[in-house]
Design a protein around this motif. Structure first.
Motif, mmCIF file in Angstrom:
data_model
loop_
_atom_site.group_PDB
_atom_site.id
_atom_site.type_symbol
_atom_site.label_atom_id
_atom_site.label_comp_id
_atom_site.label_asym_id
_atom_site.label_seq_id
_atom_site.Cartn_x
_atom_site.Cartn_y
_atom_site.Cartn_z
ATOM 1 N N ASP A 180 0.874 -1.176 0.000
ATOM 2 C CA ASP A 180 0.000 0.000 0.000
ATOM 3 C C ASP A 180 0.910 1.225 0.000
ATOM 4 O OD1 ASP A 180 -1.484 2.251 0.907
ATOM 5 O OD2 ASP A 180 -2.946 0.954 1.903
ATOM 6 N N GLY A 181 0.851 2.004 -1.068
ATOM 7 C CA GLY A 181 1.796 3.110 -1.232
ATOM 8 C C GLY A 181 1.378 4.413 -0.578
ATOM 9 N N ALA A 182 0.374 4.372 0.293
ATOM 10 C CA ALA A 182 -0.128 5.607 0.898
ATOM 11 C C ALA A 182 0.985 6.380 1.603
ATOM 12 C CB ALA A 182 -1.257 5.290 1.880
ATOM 13 N N ASN A 183 1.968 5.664 2.112
ATOM 14 C CA ASN A 183 2.987 6.312 2.928
ATOM 15 C C ASN A 183 4.335 6.445 2.215
ATOM 16 O OD1 ASN A 183 1.039 6.535 4.860
ATOM 17 N ND2 ASN A 183 1.723 4.786 6.062
ATOM 18 N N LEU A 184 4.291 6.449 0.908
ATOM 19 C CA LEU A 184 5.529 6.544 0.126
ATOM 20 C C LEU A 184 6.275 7.851 0.366
ATOM 21 C CD1 LEU A 184 7.201 5.057 -2.059
ATOM 22 C CD2 LEU A 184 5.838 6.227 -3.797
ATOM 23 N N ASN A 185 5.582 8.845 0.910
ATOM 24 C CA ASN A 185 6.241 10.140 1.104
ATOM 25 C C ASN A 185 7.416 10.057 2.078
ATOM 26 O OD1 ASN A 185 6.068 12.838 0.092
ATOM 27 N ND2 ASN A 185 5.580 13.510 2.173
ATOM 28 N N ALA A 186 7.505 8.962 2.814
ATOM 29 C CA ALA A 186 8.637 8.798 3.732
ATOM 30 C C ALA A 186 9.891 8.280 3.031
ATOM 31 C CB ALA A 186 8.240 7.823 4.845
ATOM 32 N N LEU A 210 7.099 16.000 -10.369
ATOM 33 C CA LEU A 210 8.335 15.215 -10.481
ATOM 34 C C LEU A 210 9.410 16.002 -11.235
ATOM 35 C CD1 LEU A 210 6.705 11.773 -11.229
ATOM 36 C CD2 LEU A 210 8.520 12.085 -9.533
ATOM 37 N N ARG A 211 8.999 16.686 -12.300
ATOM 38 C CA ARG A 211 9.973 17.453 -13.074
ATOM 39 C C ARG A 211 10.465 18.678 -12.309
ATOM 40 N NH1 ARG A 211 12.891 16.867 -15.442
ATOM 41 N NH2 ARG A 211 12.945 17.773 -17.512
ATOM 42 N N SER A 212 9.622 19.213 -11.429
ATOM 43 C CA SER A 212 10.036 20.379 -10.639
ATOM 44 C C SER A 212 11.055 20.003 -9.568
ATOM 45 C CB SER A 212 8.826 21.007 -9.941
ATOM 46 O OG SER A 212 7.912 21.483 -10.879
ATOM 47 N N LEU A 213 10.933 18.784 -9.038
ATOM 48 C CA LEU A 213 11.768 18.409 -7.897
ATOM 49 C C LEU A 213 13.027 17.653 -8.301
ATOM 50 C CD1 LEU A 213 9.034 17.394 -5.332
ATOM 51 C CD2 LEU A 213 10.405 19.460 -5.377
ATOM 52 N N GLY A 214 12.894 16.779 -9.297
ATOM 53 C CA GLY A 214 14.066 15.987 -9.663
ATOM 54 C C GLY A 214 14.455 15.048 -8.541
ATOM 55 N N LEU A 216 13.055 15.281 -4.567
ATOM 56 C CA LEU A 216 12.170 14.239 -4.025
ATOM 57 C C LEU A 216 12.729 13.698 -2.717
ATOM 58 C CD1 LEU A 216 11.106 12.029 -7.082
ATOM 59 C CD2 LEU A 216 9.750 13.744 -5.875
ATOM 60 N N ARG A 217 14.040 13.435 -2.724
ATOM 61 C CA ARG A 217 14.657 12.904 -1.508
ATOM 62 C C ARG A 217 14.531 13.919 -0.370
ATOM 63 N NH1 ARG A 217 19.067 9.030 0.139
ATOM 64 N NH2 ARG A 217 19.657 9.875 2.167
ATOM 65 N N ARG A 218 14.724 15.177 -0.717
ATOM 66 C CA ARG A 218 14.628 16.202 0.323
ATOM 67 C C ARG A 218 13.212 16.275 0.903
ATOM 68 N NH1 ARG A 218 17.031 20.621 2.719
ATOM 69 N NH2 ARG A 218 15.666 22.435 2.764
ATOM 70 N N CYS A 219 12.199 16.053 0.055
ATOM 71 C CA CYS A 219 10.825 16.012 0.567
ATOM 72 C C CYS A 219 10.699 14.947 1.650
ATOM 73 C CB CYS A 219 9.841 15.652 -0.557
ATOM 74 S SG CYS A 219 9.469 17.012 -1.641
ATOM 75 N N SER A 220 11.170 13.757 1.349
ATOM 76 C CA SER A 220 11.048 12.667 2.326
ATOM 77 C C SER A 220 11.848 12.975 3.583
ATOM 78 C CB SER A 220 11.514 11.346 1.710
ATOM 79 O OG SER A 220 10.583 10.923 0.735
#
Lengths: 451, 498
Positions: free
Chosen positions: B254-260, B353-357, B361-365
């Motif tokens: 379940d990918g709901a928590n992929l933001n981590a 995705l293109r804005s973050l690269g 993305l890693r920094r978001c997590s």
């Protein structure tokens, strides 16, 4: 920090302060619960970040490679319809309070969403001639599958009969959804005039429901009263599917003709075509069947001071309460799209929606008249239509569409993959966007293949 | 700390239902002059096929309609107004440029059935988005078709069933941890599977021996959420996957928590066979008051033959080049959506995705996990923490410490509203009594978090010193607490004229 972090507020000093408060040595240390061998040991292999200006240029270039209602005259419908939407609709749905809220679990700070949902439920129940419409489904196709499942629960029967006039993609989705269950799906025939035929013969004592689309996939206006009689004679339910919701302003409400469940797609009410989604499915029925209904419902109540307000209700049907015994697994719905439709319907109103439907009818009748008088072209079916109809062409559908394109028209749908027996034929749709000049050009182009 | 620290008293309008505003004769539309002859509907359709009643729609001017919905909007909390820490929902900031790009005529004005030759930009975007999601997750193929996370789950379980059936096996059970989202068991049940609940360990995570005990030849697979709904990383995930695979089962993620996890660990590398993404959580597409979501499903190659159709792919030069639809999946579970899915959300997620690269993305997590641990560090001395361990992107508190005051999680949630916050997810996960599940996301600044912490601490003081104040909250909203019982006992689900 770089300008690529514009969505993240943390400064290096703040990060250091927060790590100290947590008692972690580094950001990396926060991920210690993840065993080393499970961690990614390289950067993700993705293209580097873009600035907003670069991003806009890249996506604008991609978008420019797609035909659309601005670049072409539009005659392609088949479940997704090109209509004009007043500017106020899109302006209102971009208010952050609507756009960036979620499911209204906390009613006291979600009354805006909840009241709008209640207004949507009222409008859709009335348009469909039923008592209860839910707070939307993903799309018309999954709404139809959920309606079939609902009918199976209500009747405790496992046979589902689909009219041959049901949108072929809807039929495919019903098959996928029922594939894991002990269900039998059959398809009833289409008569010579383009309407469902021999329905009574297709229904037996094991039939949970008959699914009929109006207007059907070929544009023909089905006889719902007859379908209801055929279904009810064997104790089956009638599910009526509507893909062109604007037709509800002009055709009698299915609920009044005996439909037990009415479902389908309300994209026509101001929701952009957007290559097929997000659109807005709906499902409506009468109060007595509401406990087997899937999806969310907003209901009226009062607050502790007696003031009227709205809450999500009857949620004991739903997955977050009932888990594996829920009526459906649906959680998120199409909230912003139902808001779009509600605002659109509020602007068009009682009179405007009917006038718009009549304009669509007039455009179609004009186009059909031009087709009748053009050598080589014909109207395949005799049954009445709303804004969509089947045109037979002299040579091949593919060549006819190419000629239309050369005239700046996206000319309709080649029916060969869906109804190979028809011969060269197109499904053509004329909404209020189709000008008389464009219709004339289209008809001229389609007929140009005649010997 | 006082209520004014985050909220202020603004204009709060009363607003009736739109039907009550209606005035016969008002119009809010303008139609183009007709350039074709008018027709009589009764003549064209037959008198029996023309609607004779008026639908319940209002008659209003454009001004009336704009004011009505603008006023309604002011009754909503939203990410754009402030912290919306709804656990497991990842209420992060939704960039405005994504809204603008999704509205380009070449995206918003395209039709799902127009020829591929006229849709090359759209098809290329789909292929690129699939590829990028596959890279982020470590899966081999991705279908964007499911319209929401729950439909992605349904697709995943259908593929698991199709996989076993193709091997001639009829397995009847799906394992679901007791901390799982409600959609997990519901999706399994929609596929006729019996659901067997696996208890979490005392440390809040799943243990291999519990899975091992349940893992019989009847088990088709297990549905894991990682990090789980307690915000804890399932440390034994690799071993659990081995156990399930050894008995011929498959693992659903379940990918709901992929933001981590973006750029940190990939579900595909952990042993997950099939998972869904929530573009409206991790990839910033707006939640829209309850949708539209978008729930692409990713698979390892062993499940690729079962993916929903149509798929999209880059065509070889011998096929004419460019991009096209691909129906060549003979074992496909079929179609789940009338078209391609919620395409407008693809455009927004791709733009994100293109804005973050990769670094963004890693920094978001990283910042999402930093924020959750910071909240936990600053609240654990006041609020009970059921499983007090380092967390990923969210943390779960409870009302246990408030027991002597009689104040419950519901009261705390409602009091938070007075301070200008949308409450966290409450009473979930079910395994924590009185759960308060907080997901701040990476969007929240330090001072925003500090203010939220001070607020929660102030409410704890109020619970001891002025419990009635908390029990009667919210006090500052246009509506006080609403009577849910009445709504369910006497359902009123539409407006009717008197």
């Amino acid at each position: 920090m770089s300008d690529r972090d514009r969505y993240i507020p943390h400064t290096p000093d703040e990060v250091a302060h927060m790590l100290e408060t947590i008692g972690a040595k580094s950001i990396d240390a926060l991920f210690e619960p993840i065993p080393d061998e499970l961690r990614l040991d390289r950067p993700l292999d993705l293209p580097a970040a873009l600035s907003e200006q670069e991003l806009t240029a890249e996506l604008t270039a991609l978008a420019a490679r797609n035909a659309n209602t601005d670049s072409h005259d539009w005659f392609l419908g088949a479940g997704t319809y090109a209509h004009f939407s007043p500017s106020a609709v899109d302006a209102l749905i971009q208010r952050g309070e609507f756009l960036t809220a979620y499911t209204p679990y906390q009613a006291e700070i979600s009354q805006g969403t909840l009241q709008a949902v209640f207004e949507w439920q009222t409008m859709m129940a009335s348009l469909t001639g039923t008592e209860v419409a839910n707070a939307s489904m993903y799309d018309g196709a999954s709404a139809t599958a959920e309606a079939a499942l609902m009918a199976m629960r209500l009747t405790r029967r496992s046979r589902v009969v689909l009219s041959a006039g049901l949108h072929p993609h809807y039929a495919e989705v019903v098959k996928s959804y029922l594939g894991g269950l002990d269900a039998v799906i059959e398809v009833a025939g289409l008569g010579e005039d383009g309407r469902s035929a021999d329905l009574a013969g297709a229904i037996d004592e094991q039939t949970a429901c008959l699914v009929v689309q109006r207007p059907n996939f070929f544009g023909c206006v089905e006889d719902l009263a007859g379908a209801a009689e055929a279904a009810h004679a064997s104790g089956a339910l009638l599910v009526v599917v509507v893909t062109e919701s604007l037709s509800l302003a002009l055709l009698p409400p299915p609920g009044a003709l005996g439909a037990d469940i009415v479902c389908g797609e309300a994209q026509s009410f101001g929701v952009p075509m957007s290559f097929g989604g997000p659109h807005v499915g709906f499902l409506a029925t009468d109060q007595k069947r509401v406990r087997q209904m899937p999806g969310r419902l907003a209901g009226e109540t009062v607050d502790s001071h007696g003031k009227r307000g709205f809450v999500l209700t009857l949620s004991t049907r739903e997955q977050h309460i009932r888990r594996e015994r829920a009526t459906s697994n649906i959680c998120t719905n199409q909230g912003l799209c139902l808001l779009t439709a509600t605002i659109y319907l509020s602007l068009l109103g009682r009179v405007g929606l009917r006038r718009l439907a009549e304009l669509n009818l007039a455009k179609a009748e004009y186009a059909k008249g031009r087709i009748r008088e053009t050598p080589g072209l014909g109207l395949r079916y005799a049954a009445p239509t709303f804004n969509e109809f089947v045109v037979t062409v002299p040579d091949s559908a593919g060549r006819a569409l190419e000629r239309a394109l050369a005239e700046g028209c996206v000319g309709g749908l080649d029916l060969a993959p869906h109804a190979p027996d028809l011969g060269p034929a197109l499904l053509v749709c004329t909404t209020e966007l189709a000008s008389r000049d464009a219709i004339d050009r289209l008809v001229g182009a389609l007929g140009a293949g005649a010997p | 700390m006082r209520p004014g620290a985050n909220v202020t008293s603004g204009l709060a309008y009363e607003e009736p239902l739109i039907f009550e505003l209606s005035r016969p004769g008002r119009v809010g539309y303008s139609l183009p002059a007709s350039d074709v002859p008018a027709v009589d509907p009764a003549e064209v359709l037959g008198a029996d096929h023309v609607r004779s009643d008026d639908p319940v729609l209002p008659e209003l001017s454009e001004v009336d309609v704009v004011r009505h919905f603008t006023r309604l909007s002011t009754w909503n909390a939203a990410v754009d107004l402030g912290l919306y820490p709804l656990g497991s929902c990842t209420m992060k900031y939704n960039p405005r440029v994504n809204e603008k790009l999704a509205r380009l005529p070449g995206f918003a004005g395209g039709h799902p059935l127009q020829p591929a030759a006229l849709s090359q930009g759209f098809l290329e975007l789909m292929v690129e988005l699939e590829n990028q999601l596959a890279e982020v997750s470590g899966m081999d193929r991705v279908s964007l078709q499911p319209a929401a996370g729950a439909q992605g789950e349904l697709a995943g379980i259908m593929m698991i069933r199709a996989y076993h059936e193709q091997r001639g096996e009829h397995r009847s059970v799906v394992l679901v941890p007791d901390s799982a989202h409600g959609t997990n068991p519901a999706s399994a049940a929609l596929n006729s599977y019996d659901v067997e609940t696996i208890p979490s360990g005392d440390d809040g995570i799943l243990h291999p021996d519990a899975v091992s005990r349940a893992m019989t030849p009847e088990v088709a697979g297990i549905m894991l959420t990682n990090p789980n709904t307690l915000g804890l990383f399932e440390e034994h995930v690799a071993r659990i996957c081995e156990i399930v695979h050894a008995k011929g089962g498959l693992v659903y993620g379940d990918g709901a928590n992929l933001n981590a996890l973006m750029g940190i660990a990939r579900p595909g590398d952990l042993g997950i066979d099939v998972m869904h993404f929530n573009l409206h959580k991790t990839f910033s597409t707006p939640h829209g008051g309850g949708g539209p979501g978008s729930g692409p499903v990713g698979v390892k190659n062993l499940l690729a033959p079962f993916l929903p159709v149509p798929m999209v792919r880059r065509l070889a030069d011998s096929e004419g080049g460019g991009f096209g639809l691909d129906y060549e999946f003979p074992h496909s579970i079929g179609r789940l959506h009338g078209n391609f899915g919620n395409v407008g959300m693809f455009v927004r997620a791709f733009a994100y995705l293109r804005s973050l690269g990769p670094n963004g993305l890693r920094r978001c997590s990283e910042m999402a996990v930093l924020n959750a641990n910071y909240l936990l560090a600053r609240l654990r001395d006041v609020y009970h923490v059921a499983y007090d361990r380092p967390v990923m992107h969210e943390c779960v508190l409870s009302d246990r410490n408030l027991e002597p005051t009689g104040i419950t999680t519901m009261d705390v949630a409602k009091r938070l509203i007075d301070y200008g916050y949308h409450p966290p997810t409450i009473y979930f996960p079910l395994i924590v009594h009185g759960a308060i599940m907080i997901e701040p996301t990476e969007s929240e600044s330090l001072e925003g978090l500090d203010r939220f912490v001070e607020t929660l601490r102030a409410i704890e003081r109020e619970a001891r010193e002025e419990p009635q104040l908390v029990r009667d909250a919210p006090h500052r909203t246009p509506h006080s607490r609403l009577d849910e019982t009445r709504a369910a006992r006497h359902p009123v689900l539409r407006w009717q004229p008197d």
